[in-house]
Design a protein around this motif. Structure first.
Motif, PDB file in Angstrom:
ATOM      1  N   ALA A  18      43.518  32.380  24.938  1.00  0.00           N
ATOM      2  CA  ALA A  18      42.992  31.638  26.088  1.00  0.00           C
ATOM      3  C   ALA A  18      41.486  31.496  25.939  1.00  0.00           C
ATOM      4  N   ASP A  22      40.245  27.594  29.734  1.00  0.00           N
ATOM      5  CA  ASP A  22      41.596  27.866  30.240  1.00  0.00           C
ATOM      6  C   ASP A  22      41.540  28.786  31.460  1.00  0.00           C
ATOM      7  N   ARG A  23      40.721  29.844  31.351  1.00  0.00           N
ATOM      8  CA  ARG A  23      40.600  30.789  32.472  1.00  0.00           C
ATOM      9  C   ARG A  23      39.933  30.142  33.686  1.00  0.00           C
ATOM     10  N   ALA A  26      42.428  27.930  35.433  1.00  0.00           N
ATOM     11  CA  ALA A  26      43.352  28.760  36.218  1.00  0.00           C
ATOM     12  C   ALA A  26      42.700  29.182  37.522  1.00  0.00           C
ATOM     13  N   ALA A  51      43.916  36.391  35.782  1.00  0.00           N
ATOM     14  CA  ALA A  51      43.477  35.211  35.031  1.00  0.00           C
ATOM     15  C   ALA A  51      42.167  35.490  34.307  1.00  0.00           C
ATOM     16  N   ALA A  54      42.933  37.396  31.177  1.00  0.00           N
ATOM     17  CA  ALA A  54      43.971  36.852  30.293  1.00  0.00           C
ATOM     18  C   ALA A  54      43.451  36.720  28.861  1.00  0.00           C
ATOM     19  N   ARG A  57      47.277  32.157  26.372  1.00  0.00           N
ATOM     20  CA  ARG A  57      47.779  31.166  27.333  1.00  0.00           C
ATOM     21  C   ARG A  57      49.082  31.652  27.963  1.00  0.00           C
ATOM     22  N   LEU A  60      48.399  33.481  31.089  1.00  0.00           N
ATOM     23  CA  LEU A  60      48.045  32.623  32.228  1.00  0.00           C
ATOM     24  C   LEU A  60      49.261  31.927  32.833  1.00  0.00           C
TER      25      LEU A  60
END
Length: 192
Positions: A18, A22-23, A26, A51, A54, A57, A60
């Protein structure tokens, strides 16, 4: 091999690391879900902490699977319209905390445009910058670790200056710049 098996040599999407983007995506989806009453404050706190920590992925996915907005697109951020910045004789700036769209169109006649990505949240892997400068200046502040790629450059009496020196980091955004200058300047630099 059935249609549901991973082909030999392929990497399962959930096994991919991730990224910060990406975080951050989220976190935004969880904040929206809280605001719409889909989850309560305790669940938001628990999911947000998970999240933030994480690693993949796949970590998540279970935090977002029951949220409708998480399924609006192929695993990426929901597409947003282009940001258009136009400066005639005045100045225009996009600074502070803001969500970066996948395309930014900036034009200046004799004024200045400033695009500062330092605190921006960028959910996109790539962002296209269409920069057109008359007599003014367009300044783009690029965080260390981001990649700057010039797709097209054209100058008249003006200059395009690239002072991006930090090496690119995997998973960080890539800025694809299309630059056209008449008599002004387009400058790229890191935050001070």
């Amino acid at each position: 091999m059935t249609q549901y098996e991973t082909p030999p040599g392929a990497v399962r999407t959930e096994a991919l690391r991730a990224s910060d983007s990406d975080r951050q995506r989220a976190a935004r989806l969880l904040q929206d879900a809280l605001g719409q009453g889909m989850i309560d404050l305790d669940e938001f706190t628990e999911r947000s902490a998970a999240a933030a920590n994480a690693r993949t992925r796949g970590d998540l996915a279970p935090l977002l699977d029951d949220l409708p907005a998480a399924h609006e697109g192929p695993g990426a951020a929901v597409e947003t319209p282009a940001l258009v910045l136009k400066a005639g004789m005045g100045d225009v700036a996009r600074t502070g905390v803001w969500d970066v769209p996948s395309r930014i169109d900036a034009q200046c006649s004799s004024g200045d445009v400033k695009i500062d990505f330092t605190e921006a949240v960028c959910p996109h892997r790539e962002v296209t910058l269409n920069l057109e400068c008359g007599w003014g200046t367009i300044l783009v502040i690029v965080p260390r670790g981001w990649t700057l790629v010039f797709e097209a450059m054209a100058t008249g009496a003006g200059d395009i200056t690239d002072k991006i020196t930090a090496p690119p980091e995997p998973g960080r955004p890539v800025l694809r710049a299309h630059c056209k200058v008449s008599a002004g300047n387009i400058r790229f630099r890191h935050p001070r």
